[in-house]
Design a protein around this motif. Sequence first.
Motif, short mmCIF file in Angstrom:
data_model
loop_
_atom_site.label_atom_id
_atom_site.label_comp_id
_atom_site.label_asym_id
_atom_site.label_seq_id
_atom_site.Cartn_x
_atom_site.Cartn_y
_atom_site.Cartn_z
N THR A 10 0.84 -1.19 0.00
CA THR A 10 0.00 0.00 0.00
C THR A 10 0.88 1.24 0.00
N MET A 11 0.39 2.29 -0.66
CA MET A 11 1.12 3.56 -0.68
C MET A 11 0.84 4.34 0.60
N PHE A 12 1.92 4.83 1.22
CA PHE A 12 1.81 5.64 2.43
C PHE A 12 2.66 6.90 2.28
N VAL A 13 2.32 7.91 3.05
CA VAL A 13 3.20 9.05 3.27
C VAL A 13 3.73 8.91 4.69
N ALA A 14 5.06 8.82 4.80
CA ALA A 14 5.69 8.53 6.09
C ALA A 14 6.63 9.64 6.50
N PRO A 15 6.76 9.91 7.80
CA PRO A 15 7.83 10.80 8.26
C PRO A 15 9.18 10.24 7.83
N THR A 16 10.08 11.10 7.39
CA THR A 16 11.34 10.61 6.85
C THR A 16 12.17 9.85 7.88
N ASP A 17 12.00 10.17 9.17
CA ASP A 17 12.77 9.43 10.17
C ASP A 17 12.25 8.00 10.35
N LEU A 18 11.05 7.72 9.87
CA LEU A 18 10.50 6.37 9.94
C LEU A 18 10.85 5.54 8.71
N VAL A 19 11.29 6.19 7.64
CA VAL A 19 11.53 5.50 6.37
C VAL A 19 12.51 4.33 6.50
N PRO A 20 13.65 4.48 7.20
CA PRO A 20 14.55 3.31 7.32
C PRO A 20 13.88 2.11 7.99
N VAL A 21 13.01 2.37 8.96
CA VAL A 21 12.30 1.28 9.63
C VAL A 21 11.35 0.58 8.66
N LEU A 22 10.60 1.36 7.88
CA LEU A 22 9.68 0.79 6.91
C LEU A 22 10.43 0.05 5.80
N GLN A 23 11.57 0.61 5.40
CA GLN A 23 12.35 -0.01 4.33
C GLN A 23 12.85 -1.38 4.76
N ALA A 24 13.47 -1.45 5.93
CA ALA A 24 14.07 -2.71 6.38
C ALA A 24 13.02 -3.73 6.80
N SER A 25 11.95 -3.27 7.42
CA SER A 25 10.95 -4.19 7.95
C SER A 25 10.03 -4.74 6.88
N THR A 26 9.80 -3.96 5.81
CA THR A 26 8.74 -4.31 4.87
C THR A 26 9.12 -4.11 3.40
N ALA A 27 9.63 -2.92 3.06
CA ALA A 27 9.80 -2.58 1.65
C ALA A 27 10.87 -3.44 0.95
N ASN A 28 11.93 -3.81 1.65
CA ASN A 28 12.96 -4.64 1.01
C ASN A 28 12.39 -5.98 0.56
N GLY A 29 11.59 -6.60 1.42
CA GLY A 29 10.95 -7.85 1.05
C GLY A 29 9.96 -7.67 -0.08
N LEU A 30 9.24 -6.56 -0.03
CA LEU A 30 8.29 -6.25 -1.09
C LEU A 30 9.01 -6.08 -2.43
N ALA A 31 10.16 -5.40 -2.42
CA ALA A 31 10.92 -5.18 -3.65
C ALA A 31 11.34 -6.50 -4.27
N ALA A 32 11.79 -7.42 -3.45
CA ALA A 32 12.22 -8.73 -3.98
C ALA A 32 11.05 -9.46 -4.62
N ARG A 33 9.88 -9.40 -3.98
CA ARG A 33 8.70 -10.07 -4.55
C ARG A 33 8.26 -9.38 -5.84
N GLN A 34 8.31 -8.03 -5.85
CA GLN A 34 7.92 -7.30 -7.05
C GLN A 34 8.82 -7.66 -8.22
N ARG A 35 10.12 -7.68 -7.98
CA ARG A 35 11.07 -7.97 -9.04
C ARG A 35 10.83 -9.38 -9.60
N ALA A 36 10.61 -10.35 -8.72
CA ALA A 36 10.37 -11.72 -9.17
C ALA A 36 9.07 -11.82 -9.97
N THR A 37 8.04 -11.13 -9.49
CA THR A 37 6.75 -11.16 -10.20
C THR A 37 6.86 -10.56 -11.59
#
Length: 391
Positions: free
Chosen positions: A81-108
């Motif tokens: 889902t698309m979110f607008v996040a505080p920039t200080d939270l971005v590393p947390v979202l990236q490591a916890s969720t977005a990195n895994g999402l990127a791998a799945r997107q690329r494979a798909t």
Amino acid sequence: MRSMNRAERRARLALRHRLSAPARTDDVLDIARSVLVLHATDPATVFLSVAARSVHAVPAAVEKALYGDRTLLRMLAMRRTMFVAPTDLVPVLQASTANGLAARQRATYARMIGRGSDIADAPALFTRAEEAAHAALLARGEATGAQLSADVPLLRTQVDPAPGKSYSRPTNITTWVLVTLGCEGRIVRGRPNGSWTSSQYMWSPVETWLPGGIEDLPAAEARADLVRRWLRAFGPAPAADLKWWTGWTAGDVKKALALLDVTEVDLDGATGIVLSDDLEPAPAPEPWAALLPALDPTPMGWQERGWFLGAHRPRLFDRNGNIGPSVWWDGRIVGGWAQRRDGEIAVRLLEDVGADAESAVEREAARMAEWFGDVRAIPRFRTPLERELTA
């Protein structure tokens, strides 16, 4: 076991989500932090969620936070889902969720390219297209997808996304590549081409928002941090709500909780979780009214919504579980609203809430009409009551 009933949960919601009058603020960043992230699948939701929680903030204040101060950033994260996040939270979202999402997107996307074209090594082509698109964006500094497609021939690679299906139409891979680069945290969606309701974004390198790029965090540490923040904003709640909101596996949720000091509490017969240092009762606020937009982060923060939604789900949700514009009174949903073509904010209460509540809702409707001004915004996901009010 400590009991935290509906009344206490509603009091927490009112104060922590900045919906009661004394809790409102004109600090856009603080509003975003109060609900962790702002839901941004529909661009207008970001602005209207701020409007509902502010006193005097105007659309320009949200744009300043996004594109001037750049304290907020758009990204795909939980549940793709698309979110607008505080920039200080971005590393947390990236490591916890977005990195895994990127791998799945690329494979798909690689599978779709391989299935819908005669390309022998689809993953390799996709990687080359990513690198070329990123280099082109770095050279331009800012660009639309069409501009990058003109710069990079690989982005114009044609694919049949659903071979053999009558509805399938050849498409190029530009959007797939840019979305994946965004999930990887290498590029970001910037200012749209149009008003604050537009989703035709310019793309920019992530360094324009975060000069050093996104800090790399251990995934387990990031998941625990995100859960801690979610519980502070949305707790107490059942673990099932947390699993739904994050989109993680049950195992990932369990491991994240194991790193935190949490306490089980009774939620009117169900078991909920709360941070152990967050057990103090919340003071009951004065009765309050709010008009929340479609997909607002408050009603979209839990999967189990009976404690504030009641029996109104059929009128206010679409078939995919997306909530439309909702009217709140004193911590629960009591109706819905919509913006008509002439700018009028039409409200329909679905239960008798009394004269004081009706007057408060009318004042909020007038305030929202002023906030919209000349802008008209139809929700991306239409719900039964919203359609009725605009027919």
